[in-house]
Design an enzyme around this catalytic site. Structure first.
Site, mmCIF file in Angstrom:
data_model
loop_
_atom_site.group_PDB
_atom_site.id
_atom_site.type_symbol
_atom_site.label_atom_id
_atom_site.label_comp_id
_atom_site.label_asym_id
_atom_site.label_seq_id
_atom_site.Cartn_x
_atom_site.Cartn_y
_atom_site.Cartn_z
ATOM 1 N N ASP A 945 0.431 -0.952 -0.293
ATOM 2 C CA ASP A 945 0.262 -0.058 0.251
ATOM 3 C C ASP A 945 0.764 1.773 -0.049
ATOM 4 O O ASP A 945 2.140 1.311 0.724
ATOM 5 C CB ASP A 945 -1.040 -0.591 0.984
ATOM 6 C CG ASP A 945 -2.088 -1.667 0.630
ATOM 7 O OD1 ASP A 945 -2.005 -1.922 -0.181
ATOM 8 O OD2 ASP A 945 -2.448 -1.845 2.076
ATOM 9 N N LYS A 1014 -6.840 11.832 10.710
ATOM 10 C CA LYS A 1014 -6.331 10.824 9.090
ATOM 11 C C LYS A 1014 -8.002 10.688 8.396
ATOM 12 O O LYS A 1014 -6.635 10.809 6.800
ATOM 13 C CB LYS A 1014 -6.799 9.437 9.678
ATOM 14 C CG LYS A 1014 -5.778 8.100 8.963
ATOM 15 C CD LYS A 1014 -5.345 7.182 8.916
ATOM 16 C CE LYS A 1014 -5.797 6.017 7.883
ATOM 17 N NZ LYS A 1014 -5.387 3.966 8.342
ATOM 18 N N ASP A 1189 -5.025 2.338 -4.982
ATOM 19 C CA ASP A 1189 -3.465 2.536 -4.605
ATOM 20 C C ASP A 1189 -2.981 1.541 -3.712
ATOM 21 O O ASP A 1189 -1.894 1.763 -3.109
ATOM 22 C CB ASP A 1189 -3.302 3.773 -3.933
ATOM 23 C CG ASP A 1189 -3.817 4.119 -2.726
ATOM 24 O OD1 ASP A 1189 -4.783 3.380 -2.145
ATOM 25 O OD2 ASP A 1189 -3.270 4.775 -1.717
#
Length: 1351
Positions: A945, A1014, A1189
């Site tokens: 990742d 986050k 991603d």
């Protein structure tokens, strides 16, 4: 017989140009004195034959045919044109003015309507009306070059309708049509293929000596060579080619298409004497025998249904226990919804017939015993499925595995066909079955069995549909000299009648019922649906059924005589069929108009409303006795929504209770399941993915502009690298993880909540209402509590249904080899076409999937498998060696989790991604049992990742060293945690604020964690708004602050600090983000020079038409589709509905264009990186998968993939992509202008005023901005003229725009002199984009040595 000679005659004729009206497809003539009269010079025309022609047969002479062989010299130019998609036709929004674009799209709409009507008339044998439609199409000037394809469709239908029509008369008809009705149209090779096919059918009793000269003459007339004629496999069958090659011997194998040559070379078909060539009637018999279920005549009754051998009748129940695909696995307790029953019915396409089991038992391998260890017979009652994955893994050698996979691929071709094309008959048969059973029991209580109700509706609706079809046929067959005498109903029937007669009435009834039931709670209205959505959905479903039938019918016809059963030969046939299907699907460009879909849907729905009843009961107010009656199941009415009056279809509450309010069932379609064979590779923008269903490369919604650019890029070969990457994703084979599935199914069947799976809950439990005289705050709190409970109940039920879908699909594919075809969204991001179950799903979906192929762990694979487990537990910011240590410290927990997942300590459930962690525990536990773990064959996908991948791209774009360091582009000993770093920055800001007495800061400064910031950090780069970020942070603060309002207030305060901290850390990234937004704003507010007065309102207020468009590094054009919608009004049986017009050229939505560019541009870059990486991994033999991603491969291949990821990222960013984008924008939007403001008192403003006064005197009226644009356009044309005299004139011209050419800083000029709305005046300024921000010093090549870039 000799080839006819050609005489050159040049005729000049006066033709009146006839145009298509902007109001529809009506044709109108200009007046006689109109300047639209033009001269047309015709090319040489064949008028006779050579005097030396022989009469070889004594019957057929060269004078008899082929007279249509005219304009031979230019014939080649016509055949290269293929039918285009609606959005391709003559539309380039950036090379035409607004008015010409509108005109072009209007003509495109007209051509599409005529095309679809032509197709419908031909299918319904309305040949005279079809010919009149051809005449209308012929009169569309832009369509002339492609008209021969329309005519060929007509000629082919004419041939099929009358196969006994003499070939010489057929030849005369063709000659007369092309010489009289369509004078400047040339035949092409498909025309010749039709004539050859007709000749072979007509001369079924003719000797080869008579037939051969006819065929030879047509072959000599080929335009692009004989092979081009034989490439028309939708016309010429395998039987035709066999006769031509083996009986008549007029062609050789080298002249056959590559796709069918191996078949004819390796197969000697049953000898078919020329005098016994199967005619069309025989063809129909063959089709009826082989595909009766899909190719019935439109008036066939439900009792005549036959089931194809590949698809044993599986009944779909819409009540009670539904038949479930037999698998050696625990059955799942299903959520009782119609959606679940539909999907179970669909999955029955995976079942095996006794014939298929027998076929499998004959697989040949090097192994001594048959791998299946079974000898099924046709009477075998053992319905247990076969686990192909176990068979594959049991084979000892690579050669045997390859042989098995090859055989399995051939075997699965037929199963894939059944899976994609499960028809509606099984549903109808089940309704009938349940009704008859209930009748036999004397129990017709429809509350107990929904199927009984559906069967009654079906039987009562069917006569109405048949009657309507008969009305349409009768009306269409009449010669109507005056349509004015028709009533409104019959006038509408003339429009939709040809379409309604295309499908079996029984099928239309079933489709209508299923579509309305599936739209329940998904139609935009509580307990019902919007009428517009309902009628369009039903109409489109009818069209899709017709399209599917056409593909299957064409394939059946082309390969009808191929029946040899050896595996080797079947492989040749499957390859040929695949090529044929691709060709057929690509040619299927005709779409029914939305208005026709709406009218067909409304006709069918109105009939269902008329017959659909539900039983109701009530209490007599006087006698208090229960009384029973019937009420309409569906009711049409109106309601207000957000201030607008909407037509709605409401569903009776009794029916609602039976349907259980399912939300996701509308999208359940058999075509949208994983595939059993490799997807069709992408080779152009409209051919790839599923084998029998057309998919396009981009997921677009009524955006001709997008498709126009995509088609141009595809035709130019600019996006081959995009195809390469997508094909690698589609070729990766998967299977279902049996061990994880067994655990999930146990949890599911208990009905209790577990992890993210909500528990089963039949009724919503609400708190008792407080007394009506309670304090308003108490009532308000109760209402909020009820709303929260209701929302959670609805959400949990939706999630449980969604989970049920995923598990049912996973169960059906246990032991199967499966594939996920992919396509792209408009930004270039890849998504699987199968939406319900894939590796982009939730944690459970991902845990249920493993790679089909296994690879030995090898020296590094075990390390990466351990790292993978640590990542799944959330320890992805530790150094790699510490992640390995984490896993090694939990070996006993791993063993307990694998061997006792539900009865042990359940350590695996504490992971961030528990189901994937469980899958990894299963694998690691098996590894630990081996003496040499490196020899273990691993099937588990291991992920790598990126660190907030969007910020990685921004840091590379801006050369931001500090930002690059925080997202691991710079090598370091341990991974950087950008979220934790932002949290620390925010905390420092709050501490400073608290010292200054800020009360909010005092409360929040000790509550800032990585988790709080986050999501906002992650989405900030993708354009999250202040409001959106506030709700993100509020969600994290809600466990800390009980009061919702207090939590929201603190979130608003905190969001400002989070945004400021991100901007401080990624300064260069935000400068680029600002530049992208400003550029998009200016582009979307710009005007082309060739825009004309029609695009202005009152001459001074233009419609802004310019989308933001750019090209990705892989050559994919990205068009932001944000435009204002336009609606078209269509009257239907139910109501007047407003539908979107996909051909309208509408102004852009400037706000969305600006907001969309920053995130969309970054998405297009991460998509490019993924596709580049996928293509390279494919070249190196890796199984590769991607979730945007996050990149997946086998544990042993991680090191190889990591090198690829870094090299492709460097390759992407070695170019200054922002500068490249600026240069593309400058070129694309060159000579655009924008409207600005200047103070009237400035010198420039006074000059402009003088120019405008001068123009006004010349024009004799006030000057408008449209006038100023016109003169600037003329100036630019003169400056670009090849004549020096013109250029000199252009250089001397002064316009209001040319005054600003020498001013370098227009932004400063506007800022200084702009004034306000009252004191400023509007002026036209050249469009100039702001300069790009300066790039920092970060060198992207250093990430080669960054082990935590992706980890």
């Amino acid at each position: 017989m000799l080839r006819p000679a050609y005489k050159s005659l040049v005729k000049t004729s006066l033709l009146q140009r006839r145009l298509i009206s902007s109001k529809g497809s009506k044709l109108f003539k200009p007046s006689p004195d109109s300047t639209s009269t033009i001269l047309i010079s015709e090319d040489p025309l064949v008028t006779g034959s050579s005097p030396t022609s022989s009469t070889t047969s004594g019957i057929i002479s060269s004078n008899d045919f082929p007279l249509f062989n005219k304009n031979r010299k230019d014939a080649k130019s016509s055949i290269s044109y293929q039918w285009k998609n609606p959005s391709e036709l003559e539309f380039d929004p950036f090379n035409k003015s607004h008015a010409s674009a509108v005109t072009s799209m209007t003509r495109t709409r007209d051509v599409m309507q005529l095309w679809s009507l032509l197709e419908a008339c031909l299918q319904s044998n309305l040949m005279k009306r079809a010919f009149s439609i051809l005449e209308s199409l012929y009169l569309v000037p832009e369509h002339k070059q492609r008209f021969i394809e329309d005519y060929n469709m007509y000629l082919n239908s004419f041939s099929k309708n009358d196969p006994n029509f003499p070939i010489l008369k057929m030849n005369e008809k063709l000659t007369n049509d092309l010489e009289t009705s369509f004078k400047d149209v040339n035949y092409n090779d498909k025309t010749l293929a039709i004539m050859i096919h007709h000749a072979l059918n007509f001369h079924s009793t003719t000797s080869s000596m008579l037939l051969k000269p006819i065929i030879s003459a047509y072959l000599k007339m080929s335009v692009n060579g004989i092979r081009e004629i034989f490439s028309c496999l939708d016309i010429l069958t395998i039987s035709d080619l066999n006769i031509l090659m083996n009986d008549l011997k007029v062609i050789t194998p080298s002249q056959l298409p590559n796709s069918v040559r191996p078949i004819l070379e390796s197969l000697t078909l049953s000898p078919t004497p020329v005098n016994n060539i199967e005619n069309e009637e025989g063809l129909n018999k063959v089709e009826a025998e082989n595909d009766s279920k899909l190719h019935k005549a439109s008036n066939a009754s439900s009792d005549s249904i036959k089931k194809p051998s590949l698809d044993p009748l599986r009944e779909v129940s819409f009540h009670g226990s539904t038949e479930v695909l037999s698998k050696d696995a625990e059955k799942l307790i299903a959520v009782d919804t119609i959606g679940m029953r539909v999907i179970r019915h669909t999955l029955l396409g995976l079942s095996l017939t006794p014939e298929q089991k027998e076929q499998i038992s004959k697989f040949k391998f090097d192994a001594n015993d048959n791998v299946l260890k079974m000898k099924p017979t046709k009477n075998d009652d053992n319905n247990n499925s076969i686990n192909f994955f176990e068979i594959y893994n049991s084979l000892p050698t690579l050669e045997e595995k390859k042989a098995f996979e090859s055989a399995l691929n051939i075997f699965n071709q037929d199963r894939q066909k059944v899976l994609e094309n499960r028809a509606t008959e099984a549903a109808r048969e089940r309704w009938k079955h349940d009704f008859e059973e209930a009748k036999a029991r004397g129990d017709i209580s429809i509350e107990k069995n929904l199927n009984v109700k559906l069967w009654k509706w079906y039987n009562e609706m069917l006569p109405l549909v048949k009657e309507e079809i008969n009305h349409c046929r009768s009306l269409l067959s009449e010669k109507l000299s005056d349509k004015k005498g028709l009533n409104k109903v019959d006038t509408n029937r003339l429009g939709y009648g040809p379409y309604l007669t295309l499908i079996d009435p029984g099928k239309m009834c079933v489709i209508t019922i299923l579509e309305l039931l599936k739209l329940n709670s998904t139609g935009g209205v509580i307990e019902g649906m919007r009428t517009a959505r309902a009628v369009i959905s039903v109409g489109k479903a009818i069209e899709m059924e017709f399209r599917s039938e056409q593909v299957l019918k064409s394939e059946s016809q082309a390969f009808r005589d191929v029946n040899k059963k050896s595996p080797e030969f079947k492989k040749l046939v499957q390859n040929a069929k695949s090529v044929f299907r691709s060709s057929q699907i690509e040619q299927s460009k005709i779409l029914w108009p939305q208005s026709i879909r709406a009218r067909i849907g409304s006709v069918l729905i109105s009939m269902l409303i008329q017959v659909a009843k539900v039983s109701v009961q009530g209490v007599d107010p006087v006698t208090k006795a229960k009384v029973h009656g019937e009420a309409p199941a569906f009711a049409h009415g109106y309601q207000y929504h957000n201030g607008s009056k909407l037509g709605v279809l409401k569903i009776h509450k009794t029916l609602i209770r039976q349907l259980n309010g399912e939300r996701l069932i509308a999208s359940v379609q058999p075509q949208l399941l994983p595939m059993l064979v490799e997807p069709k590779p992408w080779v152009n923008w409209r051919s790839g993915g599923y084998h029998y269903t057309q998919s396009t490369l981009l997921r677009t919604k009524d955006s001709p502009e997008q498709v126009a650019y995509l088609k141009a890029a595809s035709d130019n070969g600019d996006i081959d690298r995009v195809y390469d990457g997508l094909n690698v994703l589609g070729r990766t084979p998967w299977t279902v993880n049996r061990k994880v599935f067994d655990v999930v199914s146990q949890v599911w069947n208990k009905g209790e909540g577990f992890l993210d799976i909500p528990g089963a809950q039949d009724e919503m439990v609400l708190p008792p209402a407080p007394p009506k005289n309670s304090d308003p705050s108490i009532l308000r709190a109760w209402k909020l509590q009820v709303k929260t409970i209701a929302n959670k109940f609805s959400s949990d039920r939706s999630n449980r249904c969604d989970t049920n879908y995923k598990l049912e699909i996973a169960r059906a594919f246990l032991g199967e080899k499966l594939y996920f075809p992919h396509n792209l969204d408009f930004r270039g991001r890849a998504y699987p076409l199968s939406p319900h179950f894939n590796h982009l799903g939730n944690d459970m979906s991902r845990g249920l999937l493993i790679f089909w192929h296994g690879k030995k762990l090898g020296p590094s694979g075990l390390k990466w498998l351990k790292i993978h487990l640590s990542n799944l537990f959330g320890f992805d910011k530790l150094p790699l060696k510490d992640r390995v240590a984490f896993t090694e410290s939990h070996l006993q927990d791993i063993k307990d989790s694998a061997e006792n997942p539900l009865t042990g300590d359940r350590w695996w459930t504490t992971a961030d991604k528990p189901w994937q962690a469980l899958a990894t525990c299963f694998e690691l536990n098996e590894v630990m049992k081996m003496d040499n773990p490196e020899e273990f064959i691993s099937h588990q996908p291991v992920h790598q990742d990126g660190t907030c991948n969007g910020l990685q791209h921004y840091a590379a774009l801006g050369g931001d060293v500090e930002g690059a360091t925080q997202v691991n582009l710079v090598p370091s000993d341990k991974p950087q945690d950008v979220y934790a770093h932002v949290a620390r920055l925010v905390q420092k800001r709050l501490e400073i604020a608290a010292e200054k007495g800020d009360e909010n800061a005092k409360i929040l400064k000790d509550k800032i964690t990585r988790k709080v910031v986050k999501q906002t950090v992650m989405t900030n780069v993708y354009g999250v708004t202040y409001v959106g970020a506030t709700f993100q942070i509020a969600k994290q603060l809600s466990p800390i602050f009980d009061d919702r309002k207090e939590s929201l207030d603190f979130s608003k305060y905190l969001t400002k600090h989070v945004f400021s901290a991100i901007r401080e850390l990624f300064h260069s990234a935000h400068l680029i983000q600002d530049w992208l937004g400003e550029s998009a704003k200016r582009i979307s507010k710009s005007i082309r020079l060739d825009v004309d007065e029609k695009s202005f309102k009152n001459g001074n207020k233009p419609d802004f038409m310019s989308s933001v468009i750019w090209t990705t590094p892989l050559g994919l054009p990205i068009v932001q589709p944000y435009r204002e919608e336009s609606k078209k009004q269509v009257e239907t049986n139910l109501q007047t509905v407003f539908i979107s017009d996909p051909f309208a050229v509408n102004p852009v939505n400037a706000r969305r264009q600006k907001a969309g560019l920053p995130p969309n541009f970054i998405h297009s870059l991460d998509a490019s990186h993924m596709l580049l990486s996928a293509a390279e991994c494919g070249k190196q033999g890796l199984d590769f998968a991607s979730v945007h991603d996050s990149y997946w491969t086998h544990a042993s291949d991680i090191d190889t993939m990591n090198v690829v990821l870094r090299e492709q990222f460097i390759k992407l960013h070695e170019v200054d992509l922002v500068l490249r984008l600026k240069e593309e924008f400058d070129q694309r939007y060159k000579n655009y202008v924008k409207i600005g403001k200047l103070k009237r008192s400035t010198d420039l403003a006074q000059k402009i005023i003088r120019i405008r006064k001068d123009l006004s005197r010349k024009l004799g009226r006030s000057t408008t901005l449209a006038d100023e644009i016109y003169f600037e356009k003329k100036r630019q044309e003169l400056l670009n003229s090849p004549l020096i005299e013109d250029r000199n004139v252009g250089e001397k011209m002064v316009t209001t725009v040319s005054l600003f050419e020498d001013i370098t800083d227009l932004d400063a000029l506007e800022l200084e002199n702009g004034g306000d709305e009252n004191s400023g005046m509007s002026v036209l300024l050249p469009l100039r984009l702001p300069e790009i921000p300066p790039k920092g010093d970060f060198d992207v090549t250093v990430l080669r040595n960054s082990q935590y870039f992706f980890s």
